[in-house]
Design a protein around this motif. Structure first.
Motif, PDB file in Angstrom:
ATOM      1  N   GLU A 195       0.825  -1.205   0.000  1.00 46.53           N
ATOM      2  CA  GLU A 195       0.000   0.000   0.000  1.00 46.53           C
ATOM      3  C   GLU A 195       0.864   1.261   0.000  1.00 46.53           C
ATOM      4  O   GLU A 195       0.605   2.207  -0.754  1.00 46.53           O
ATOM      5  CB  GLU A 195      -0.961   0.021   1.181  1.00 46.53           C
ATOM      6  CG  GLU A 195      -1.916   1.205   1.108  1.00 46.53           C
ATOM      7  CD  GLU A 195      -3.007   1.173   2.164  1.00 46.53           C
ATOM      8  OE1 GLU A 195      -3.877   2.045   2.088  1.00 46.53           O
ATOM      9  OE2 GLU A 195      -2.996   0.299   3.045  1.00 46.53           O
ATOM     10  N   ALA A 196       1.898   1.287   0.816  1.00 45.60           N
ATOM     11  CA  ALA A 196       2.779   2.457   0.855  1.00 45.60           C
ATOM     12  C   ALA A 196       3.470   2.663  -0.492  1.00 45.60           C
ATOM     13  O   ALA A 196       3.595   3.799  -0.962  1.00 45.60           O
ATOM     14  CB  ALA A 196       3.814   2.301   1.963  1.00 45.60           C
ATOM     15  N   ASN A 197       3.888   1.570  -1.119  1.00 42.06           N
ATOM     16  CA  ASN A 197       4.551   1.678  -2.419  1.00 42.06           C
ATOM     17  C   ASN A 197       3.595   2.206  -3.486  1.00 42.06           C
ATOM     18  O   ASN A 197       3.978   3.037  -4.320  1.00 42.06           O
ATOM     19  CB  ASN A 197       5.122   0.325  -2.837  1.00 42.06           C
ATOM     20  CG  ASN A 197       6.274  -0.109  -1.951  1.00 42.06           C
ATOM     21  OD1 ASN A 197       6.871   0.694  -1.240  1.00 42.06           O
ATOM     22  ND2 ASN A 197       6.578  -1.387  -1.980  1.00 42.06           N
ATOM     23  N   VAL A 198       2.349   1.723  -3.465  1.00 43.45           N
ATOM     24  CA  VAL A 198       1.365   2.202  -4.443  1.00 43.45           C
ATOM     25  C   VAL A 198       1.055   3.678  -4.200  1.00 43.45           C
ATOM     26  O   VAL A 198       0.967   4.468  -5.145  1.00 43.45           O
ATOM     27  CB  VAL A 198       0.084   1.336  -4.413  1.00 43.45           C
ATOM     28  CG1 VAL A 198      -1.043   1.978  -5.210  1.00 43.45           C
ATOM     29  CG2 VAL A 198       0.381  -0.052  -4.966  1.00 43.45           C
ATOM     30  N   LEU A 199       0.921   4.077  -2.947  1.00 40.34           N
ATOM     31  CA  LEU A 199       0.657   5.485  -2.646  1.00 40.34           C
ATOM     32  C   LEU A 199       1.821   6.367  -3.080  1.00 40.34           C
ATOM     33  O   LEU A 199       1.619   7.470  -3.604  1.00 40.34           O
ATOM     34  CB  LEU A 199       0.349   5.663  -1.161  1.00 40.34           C
ATOM     35  CG  LEU A 199      -0.958   5.017  -0.677  1.00 40.34           C
ATOM     36  CD1 LEU A 199      -1.089   5.162   0.842  1.00 40.34           C
ATOM     37  CD2 LEU A 199      -2.164   5.599  -1.389  1.00 40.34           C
ATOM     38  N   ASP A 200       3.032   5.891  -2.882  1.00 34.70           N
ATOM     39  CA  ASP A 200       4.213   6.616  -3.332  1.00 34.70           C
ATOM     40  C   ASP A 200       4.203   6.765  -4.853  1.00 34.70           C
ATOM     41  O   ASP A 200       4.467   7.849  -5.385  1.00 34.70           O
ATOM     42  CB  ASP A 200       5.477   5.889  -2.863  1.00 34.70           C
ATOM     43  CG  ASP A 200       6.738   6.631  -3.256  1.00 34.70           C
ATOM     44  OD1 ASP A 200       7.077   7.622  -2.598  1.00 34.70           O
ATOM     45  OD2 ASP A 200       7.376   6.216  -4.245  1.00 34.70           O
ATOM     46  N   LEU A 245      -6.252  -3.001  -2.947  1.00 34.22           N
ATOM     47  CA  LEU A 245      -5.486  -3.397  -1.757  1.00 34.22           C
ATOM     48  C   LEU A 245      -6.265  -3.136  -0.480  1.00 34.22           C
ATOM     49  O   LEU A 245      -6.095  -3.853   0.506  1.00 34.22           O
ATOM     50  CB  LEU A 245      -4.165  -2.618  -1.703  1.00 34.22           C
ATOM     51  CG  LEU A 245      -3.072  -3.076  -2.656  1.00 34.22           C
ATOM     52  CD1 LEU A 245      -1.907  -2.095  -2.609  1.00 34.22           C
ATOM     53  CD2 LEU A 245      -2.597  -4.478  -2.322  1.00 34.22           C
ATOM     54  N   ARG A 246      -7.115  -2.141  -0.488  1.00 37.31           N
ATOM     55  CA  ARG A 246      -7.889  -1.785   0.718  1.00 37.31           C
ATOM     56  C   ARG A 246      -9.128  -2.649   0.908  1.00 37.31           C
ATOM     57  O   ARG A 246      -9.726  -2.612   1.979  1.00 37.31           O
ATOM     58  CB  ARG A 246      -8.305  -0.311   0.633  1.00 37.31           C
ATOM     59  CG  ARG A 246      -7.124   0.622   0.769  1.00 37.31           C
ATOM     60  CD  ARG A 246      -7.561   2.067   0.724  1.00 37.31           C
ATOM     61  NE  ARG A 246      -6.412   2.944   0.758  1.00 37.31           N
ATOM     62  CZ  ARG A 246      -6.200   3.915  -0.129  1.00 37.31           C
ATOM     63  NH1 ARG A 246      -7.057   4.146  -1.093  1.00 37.31           N
ATOM     64  NH2 ARG A 246      -5.132   4.664  -0.022  1.00 37.31           N
ATOM     65  N   GLN A 247      -9.501  -3.401  -0.107  1.00 36.08           N
ATOM     66  CA  GLN A 247     -10.679  -4.245   0.010  1.00 36.08           C
ATOM     67  C   GLN A 247     -10.353  -5.486   0.834  1.00 36.08           C
ATOM     68  O   GLN A 247      -9.273  -6.061   0.704  1.00 36.08           O
ATOM     69  CB  GLN A 247     -11.181  -4.679  -1.376  1.00 36.08           C
ATOM     70  CG  GLN A 247     -11.709  -3.521  -2.201  1.00 36.08           C
ATOM     71  CD  GLN A 247     -12.058  -3.941  -3.623  1.00 36.08           C
ATOM     72  OE1 GLN A 247     -11.793  -5.067  -4.017  1.00 36.08           O
ATOM     73  NE2 GLN A 247     -12.632  -3.023  -4.370  1.00 36.08           N
ATOM     74  N   PRO A 248     -11.286  -5.899   1.687  1.00 33.53           N
ATOM     75  CA  PRO A 248     -11.044  -7.126   2.465  1.00 33.53           C
ATOM     76  C   PRO A 248     -10.937  -8.332   1.536  1.00 33.53           C
ATOM     77  O   PRO A 248     -11.615  -8.401   0.511  1.00 33.53           O
ATOM     78  CB  PRO A 248     -12.261  -7.225   3.381  1.00 33.53           C
ATOM     79  CG  PRO A 248     -13.259  -6.244   2.875  1.00 33.53           C
ATOM     80  CD  PRO A 248     -12.579  -5.305   1.944  1.00 33.53           C
ATOM     81  N   ARG A 249     -10.132  -9.252   1.939  1.00 34.47           N
ATOM     82  CA  ARG A 249      -9.940 -10.460   1.097  1.00 34.47           C
ATOM     83  C   ARG A 249     -10.872 -11.543   1.486  1.00 34.47           C
ATOM     84  O   ARG A 249     -11.233 -11.856   2.497  1.00 34.47           O
ATOM     85  CB  ARG A 249      -8.509 -10.928   1.213  1.00 34.47           C
ATOM     86  CG  ARG A 249      -7.598  -9.912   0.596  1.00 34.47           C
ATOM     87  CD  ARG A 249      -6.167 -10.427   0.576  1.00 34.47           C
ATOM     88  NE  ARG A 249      -5.334  -9.394  -0.001  1.00 34.47           N
ATOM     89  CZ  ARG A 249      -4.706  -9.533  -1.161  1.00 34.47           C
ATOM     90  NH1 ARG A 249      -4.775 -10.632  -1.835  1.00 34.47           N
ATOM     91  NH2 ARG A 249      -3.969  -8.572  -1.609  1.00 34.47           N
ATOM     92  N   TYR A 271      -2.677   3.052 -10.688  1.00 32.43           N
ATOM     93  CA  TYR A 271      -2.230   2.889  -9.300  1.00 32.43           C
ATOM     94  C   TYR A 271      -3.357   3.168  -8.316  1.00 32.43           C
ATOM     95  O   TYR A 271      -3.464   2.507  -7.287  1.00 32.43           O
ATOM     96  CB  TYR A 271      -1.024   3.794  -9.000  1.00 32.43           C
ATOM     97  CG  TYR A 271       0.271   3.284  -9.592  1.00 32.43           C
ATOM     98  CD1 TYR A 271       0.746   2.011  -9.290  1.00 32.43           C
ATOM     99  CD2 TYR A 271       1.021   4.085 -10.438  1.00 32.43           C
ATOM    100  CE1 TYR A 271       1.924   1.546  -9.820  1.00 32.43           C
ATOM    101  CE2 TYR A 271       2.219   3.619 -10.976  1.00 32.43           C
ATOM    102  CZ  TYR A 271       2.663   2.358 -10.665  1.00 32.43           C
ATOM    103  OH  TYR A 271       3.838   1.899 -11.196  1.00 32.43           O
ATOM    104  N   ARG A 272      -4.195   4.149  -8.616  1.00 32.04           N
ATOM    105  CA  ARG A 272      -5.326   4.464  -7.737  1.00 32.04           C
ATOM    106  C   ARG A 272      -6.253   3.250  -7.647  1.00 32.04           C
ATOM    107  O   ARG A 272      -6.682   2.870  -6.552  1.00 32.04           O
ATOM    108  CB  ARG A 272      -6.103   5.679  -8.252  1.00 32.04           C
ATOM    109  CG  ARG A 272      -7.210   6.146  -7.312  1.00 32.04           C
ATOM    110  CD  ARG A 272      -8.076   7.238  -7.922  1.00 32.04           C
ATOM    111  NE  ARG A 272      -8.664   6.857  -9.188  1.00 32.04           N
ATOM    112  CZ  ARG A 272      -9.654   5.960  -9.325  1.00 32.04           C
ATOM    113  NH1 ARG A 272     -10.157   5.370  -8.285  1.00 32.04           N
ATOM    114  NH2 ARG A 272     -10.126   5.676 -10.516  1.00 32.04           N
ATOM    115  N   ALA A 273      -6.527   2.614  -8.785  1.00 30.32           N
ATOM    116  CA  ALA A 273      -7.365   1.415  -8.785  1.00 30.32           C
ATOM    117  C   ALA A 273      -6.701   0.289  -7.994  1.00 30.32           C
ATOM    118  O   ALA A 273      -7.371  -0.447  -7.256  1.00 30.32           O
ATOM    119  CB  ALA A 273      -7.650   0.980 -10.225  1.00 30.32           C
ATOM    120  N   ALA A 274      -5.392   0.166  -8.123  1.00 29.61           N
ATOM    121  CA  ALA A 274      -4.665  -0.866  -7.367  1.00 29.61           C
ATOM    122  C   ALA A 274      -4.751  -0.582  -5.872  1.00 29.61           C
ATOM    123  O   ALA A 274      -4.926  -1.510  -5.069  1.00 29.61           O
ATOM    124  CB  ALA A 274      -3.207  -0.923  -7.811  1.00 29.61           C
TER     125      ALA A 274
END
Length: 155
Positions: free
Chosen positions: A93-98, A151-155, A144-147
């Motif tokens: 998540e941090a990498n995608v936000l970056d 990532l934030r959706q529960p699995r 990246y926003r979609a990714a």
């Protein structure tokens, strides 16, 4: 001059986002030096790969191999060691936000500013290229926003 401006701006932009939170134990100047070094290594890697293409196309396989070998060292030794020193290994998540932050900056600020500057001095082909790349960066941001949402959706 435009390449120098591009590199300076890109290094400054990436220094704002690249791994700063994960390298808190480093002195700020050391962190800035590592980030600048990584940008230099990444640029050298891609430049040498381009030089290798030119050498290969002209039939100079030996020179192409020299450029490719150097490119490999720049990326897989120098850049990798500097990334390790900077602790550039955040969570997904941090990498995608970056990545989102970098792409958004390139999309709405950096490339538009470059295009405006090029247009103002009559470099219309460069301005058009910068605007087209800005659009690509917007596409990258959206991916990246979609990714990030996935990532934030529960699995």
């Amino acid at each position: 001059m435009t390449l120098k401006l591009l590199l300076t701006t890109a290094v400054a932009a990436m220094a704002l986002t690249a791994g700063a939170a994960s390298a808190e134990d480093l002195n700020p100047q050391t962190r800035a030096n590592l980030e600048a070094a990584m940008h230099g290594e990444a640029f050298a890697n891609l430049k040498y790969l381009r030089f290798a293409e030119v050498a290969r196309e002209s039939g100079n396989v030996e020179l192409a191999q020299l450029f490719e070998s150097s490119a490999n060292v720049e990326a897989n030794e120098h850049f990798a060691r500097e990334a390790d020193a900077l602790k550039l290994d955040g969570t997904n998540e941090a990498n995608v936000l970056d990545a989102m932050a970098g792409e958004q900056y390139e999309n709405v600020t950096m490339y538009i500013g470059f295009a405006d500057q090029a247009e103002a001095v009559g470099d219309l082909r460069a301005a058009a290229m910068f605007r087209q790349i800005a659009s690509d960066e917007g596409d990258h941001y959206e991916r990246y926003r979609a990714a990030a949402e996935r990532l934030r959706q529960p699995r």
